[in-house]
Design a protein around this motif. Structure first.
Motif, PDB file in Angstrom:
ATOM      1  N   GLU A  87       0.852  -1.186   0.000  1.00  0.00           N
ATOM      2  CA  GLU A  87       0.000   0.000   0.000  1.00  0.00           C
ATOM      3  C   GLU A  87       0.884   1.231   0.000  1.00  0.00           C
ATOM      4  O   GLU A  87       1.818   1.324   0.794  1.00  0.00           O
ATOM      5  N   GLN A  88       0.558   2.163  -0.863  1.00  0.00           N
ATOM      6  CA  GLN A  88       1.331   3.415  -0.864  1.00  0.00           C
ATOM      7  C   GLN A  88       1.241   4.125   0.472  1.00  0.00           C
ATOM      8  O   GLN A  88       2.159   4.804   0.909  1.00  0.00           O
ATOM      9  N   GLU A 133       5.955  -2.642  -7.223  1.00  0.00           N
ATOM     10  CA  GLU A 133       4.506  -2.372  -7.275  1.00  0.00           C
ATOM     11  C   GLU A 133       4.174  -0.988  -6.729  1.00  0.00           C
ATOM     12  O   GLU A 133       3.288  -0.316  -7.227  1.00  0.00           O
ATOM     13  N   LYS A 137       2.735   2.308  -9.316  1.00  0.00           N
ATOM     14  CA  LYS A 137       1.514   3.089  -9.120  1.00  0.00           C
ATOM     15  C   LYS A 137       1.803   4.584  -9.135  1.00  0.00           C
ATOM     16  O   LYS A 137       0.903   5.390  -9.349  1.00  0.00           O
ATOM     17  N   ALA A 140       1.988   7.072 -12.722  1.00  0.00           N
ATOM     18  CA  ALA A 140       0.869   7.834 -13.284  1.00  0.00           C
ATOM     19  C   ALA A 140       0.715   9.209 -12.643  1.00  0.00           C
ATOM     20  O   ALA A 140       0.061  10.083 -13.191  1.00  0.00           O
ATOM     21  N   ARG A 141       1.278   9.365 -11.438  1.00  0.00           N
ATOM     22  CA  ARG A 141       1.047  10.618 -10.714  1.00  0.00           C
ATOM     23  C   ARG A 141       2.265  11.518 -10.818  1.00  0.00           C
ATOM     24  O   ARG A 141       3.233  11.350 -10.127  1.00  0.00           O
TER      25      ARG A 141
END
Lengths: 212, 599
Positions: A87-88, A133, A137, A140-141
């Motif tokens: 989890e980020q 992972e 994610k 994209a940001r």
């Protein structure tokens, strides 16, 4: 190198202990609950801790919280967190104090013994080892200062965030070591990171990259 | 100097004489605008207002008392909604004509300045000439006095507390009067209904009874509404739902022992059955019968006090005023003794009458509330009816919950069966193949083992996403707020999360709220094409409230979207509600409320 190991499933704990000891690490404590872990971390002061996020008695994020609490007590205590899911949110909490010496990997990464042990060593040395992972994610940001980076610099920074060394980055991207160093220097200047020790700047750059 | 004031005084005296004329014009303007020609009415009222405004200006210039204009601004023209309808309060219109007319009439009639203007015009007819002529003699001070008097009538006014109290008393008195009239109607209808009940059953036309019961429901419904809006005691309406007749397999409807093709007779019987078994119908009739006597009882003190006020103060006062104009003998020689005595002793009757008047105004709100209580006592749903409705609702939500659970388990079973299980079988096959090859082709075996390692990683990744679909690990580890935050971090669209939830909700509610919130955020991004989303989570007064707002294109409809209906069903199990406002063009706001306690 002295290691504290926290994992509630016996099979995994034993497997990790065997793996680490086979490669010359000394497992000074292998615990299975959050409070035990906190005690072990503060008393033993290991060179690195390998911690599962979910631990008894609450079966919530006990391991992560124990690790963070220990880091508050012993700043910069190297911790490698393992989890069934990444989890980020957690990645960010681990990176929040900006002291480096943190890793956050999926448990499957243990399959690849060399990579896993490499990550343990890197975290012990004060670097970071973030799971691809988590990194993917983030791609994209794009946040503001990062927009100044070229695509190539982005690739280099992503690998840096995974905790690769310059040599490993060069190998992965098929570049010369000099080219990688140049990219990294350019990243530091674009992110306005003044020279204050290279490893510290690496951590700061990675933190900038992992910001929302 | 003296000449100017004299001239001005004379002008004031003369101009004031036009008061009644303007008053009539004003009243006519208002009448015409309410009677359907708002354009003309407004023109007339506009002229009158301009004249009164001129008086305000003159008060400033001549009498040194400047007065601001108190009129409310004109209402804006009604705007059509997305589908071209014009709304006024709770009704939709095809054209803007009617809403515009209603808006303007209300604007003119409800402006307190209108009434004050008219009172000034009438009173000015007396005061104007008097003070105007005095100003000719007395000069500026008298003119100033006239200006001050004008200001009391024409300046923007904030009502004082006692005025508000009197207004409220008068308003409630008026409402009581209306309720009294209605009560007479109710009791008459109640008697008629009882007669009809007997007649329909004696004559064998009992299937007509539901129509009569429906009339009782109508009247009771009005009573409930008035109790809510006037008496401040909201009363819920709860009648048993109609059990629709179900056709047999070959399309016949059962009526007693016969089978009919048409559903109508069966439907009539179902209606009759409901009218006879629903206790609310009987209570409606009982309330109709009792409303007359009860309201009469409530109004008795008001009537007595009004009598005291009339004979103590009101009638003697007007008689006294009349004696200035003509001499006539005492008009109450032949009335009832106490009234005569009250009217003949102004020293005692006056204060007593005043006291009675004040008491009426003080009593009216109390009696109105009491009337609301009486309505609630009979017309509110009984505990039994409430429980029946609740059981109905619970049966519905339970069925939903069971279905949802079943569907979920099927999905998990299917995913495991077709995904991870199949992968593990393949893994086993590869391993046995590698086992075979170890002796003969160690290189190929090593290759196969490497593949199995990759395959097991893929199987794990699939399991991870499956687990996330069942119940995200973050939710288990951290609770709702952090789970939503984690979702926000994983999305490309910026999602702002505000939270004030000091604790953990029960696990099942947490999961339902999480998946509902996830659905709302996904909808905002996917269908609403939102560029930013805001999620607010709050727990207060034993209710968990989640509000998701976005700046997307809007136009979402909970009745159309399967996803939204799914959310409703999912949180309905916990008595949760979902409200959605989504005008075309956005912004969309969805508010979810689930009652729960924190641990």
């Amino acid at each position: 190198m002295r290691v504290v190991l926290a994992e509630d499933l016996f099979l995994l704990r034993d497997g990790l202990r065997t793996l680490l000891e086979a490669h010359g690490f000394e497992v000074v404590a292998a615990v299975e609950t959050g409070p035990e872990l906190e005690r072990a971390l503060v008393e033993q002061r290991p060179d690195v801790a390998v911690v599962d996020v979910r631990l008894p008695p609450t079966q919530t994020d006990e391991g992560l919280r124990a690790a963070l609490a220990a880091r508050r007590e012993v700043p910069g205590l190297p911790v490698l967190v393992l989890s069934q899911h990444v989890e980020q949110l957690y990645a960010r909490e681990l990176l929040a104090d900006g002291a480096g010496g943190v890793g956050y990997l999926l448990k499957d990464r243990v399959f690849n013994a060399d990579q896993f042990l490499d990550a343990v060593r890197r975290v012990a040395a004060g670097g970071t080892a973030m799971d691809p992972e988590v990194i993917s994610k983030l791609v994209a940001r794009r946040t503001t200062p990062l927009q100044r980076l070229t695509p190539r610099e982005h690739e280099v920074l992503a690998l840096m965030a995974e905790g690769r060394s310059n040599a490993a980055i060069a190998q992965q991207l098929v570049l010369s070591d000099g080219a990688v160093s140049k990219h990294i220097a350019s990243i530091f200047s674009k992110l306005d990171l003044a020279g204050s020790g290279d490893s510290n700047r690496r951590v700061l750059a990675v933190l900038e990259y992992l910001k929302p | 100097m003296w000449m100017t004031t004299a001239r001005r005084g004379a002008a004031v005296a003369l101009l004031s004489l036009a008061g009644p004329l303007l008053f009539v014009a004003y009243a006519l303007g208002l009448c015409v605008s309410t009677l359907g020609s708002p354009w003309l009415g407004e023109r007339v009222v506009g002229w009158c207002r301009a004249a009164v405004d001129r008086a305000r200006r003159l008060a400033g210039e001549w009498c040194e008392v400047p007065i601001a204009s108190p009129y409310r601004p004109a209402p804006p023209a009604p705007q059509p909604d997305a589908e071209g309808w014009y709304r006024y309060e709770k009704t939709l219109y095809r054209t803007p004509r009617v809403p515009r007319y209603l808006l303007r009439v209300h604007w003119l009639a409800e402006d307190p300045a209108t009434g004050r203007d008219m009172s000034w015009l009438l009173l000015g007819t007396v005061v104007g000439p008097l003070l105007g002529l005095l100003a000719v003699l007395g000069g500026q001070p008298v003119l100033r006095a006239y200006g001050r008097w004008t200001r009391t009538r024409l300046a923007p006014a904030e009502p004082r507390p006692w005025q508000l109290w009197v207004n409220r008393g008068l308003r409630d008195l008026w409402r009581l009067a209306v309720l009294a009239l209605l009560a007479v109607v109710h009791t008459a209808c109640g008697v008629v209904l009882v007669v009809l009940f007997v007649l329909t059953h004696v004559l064998g036309a009992f299937l007509w009874w539901p129509w009569c019961a429906a009339l009782a429901q109508r009247l009771a419904g009005l009573g409930r509404r008035l109790a809510g809006t006037w008496s401040g005691t909201p009363v819920d309406e709860l009648y048993r739902p109609l059990v629709e007749p179900v056709p047999t397999a070959d399309g016949f409807y059962r009526v007693g022992r016969e089978l009919r093709r048409s559903p109508r007779p069966a439907l009539r019987r179902a209606r009759y059955r409901r009218a006879m078994t629903d206790p609310a119908t009987g209570r409606d009739v009982l309330w109709l019968l009792g409303d007359g006597p009860v309201t009469a009882l409530l109004l008795a003190p008001v009537v007595a006090l009004c009598w005291g006020f009339a004979w103590g103060l009101w009638i003697p006062f007007w008689v006294w005023v009349g004696r200035f104009f003509a001499d006539y003998p005492s008009p109450w020689e032949h009335v009832w003794a106490p009234a005569k005595w009250l009217a003949d002793t102004p020293l005692l009757g006056g204060p007593l009458g005043l006291l009675c008047g004040a008491a009426v105004l003080a009593l009216a709100p109390v009696l109105l509330r009491l009337h609301g209580r009486w309505t609630r006592a009979l017309l509110a749903p009984t505990e039994k009816a409430r429980l029946a409705a609740r059981v109905q609702r619970l049966a519905e939500t339970r069925a939903d919950a069971v279905d949802a659970e079943d569907a979920e388990l099927r999905r998990i079973e299917r995913d495991l069966h077709d995904g991870v299980q199949a992968r593990l079988v393949a893994l086993g096959l590869k391993l046995s193949a590698a086992e075979q090859l170890v002796e003969r082709e160690p290189e190929r075996a090593r290759e196969l083992l490497g593949e199995t390692k990759a395959d097991s990683g893929a199987a794990l990744a699939e399991l991870r996403s499956l687990v996330r679909g069942i119940r995200p690990p973050v939710l288990t580890e951290r609770g709702l707020v952090d789970a939503v935050r984690a979702v926000a971090l994983d999305l490309v669209v910026p999602v702002e999360v505000e939270a004030d939830v000091p604790g953990r909700c029960p696990s099942a509610i947490e999961a339902a709220a999480y998946f509902a919130t996830l659905e709302l955020i996904t909808n905002a991004v996917k269908h609403g094409r939102a560029e930013s989303v805001r999620v607010q989570l709050r727990h207060a007064d034993h209710v968990l409230r989640v509000v998701v707002t976005d700046d997307g294109v809007g136009g979402a409809d909970p009745e159309l979207g399967g996803g939204l209906r799914g959310i409703r069903r999912r949180i309905g199990t916990f008595d949760g509600t979902l409200e959605l406002t989504s005008p075309r063009g956005g912004p969309t706001a969805a508010m979810m409320e689930i009652p729960c306690e924190l641990s």
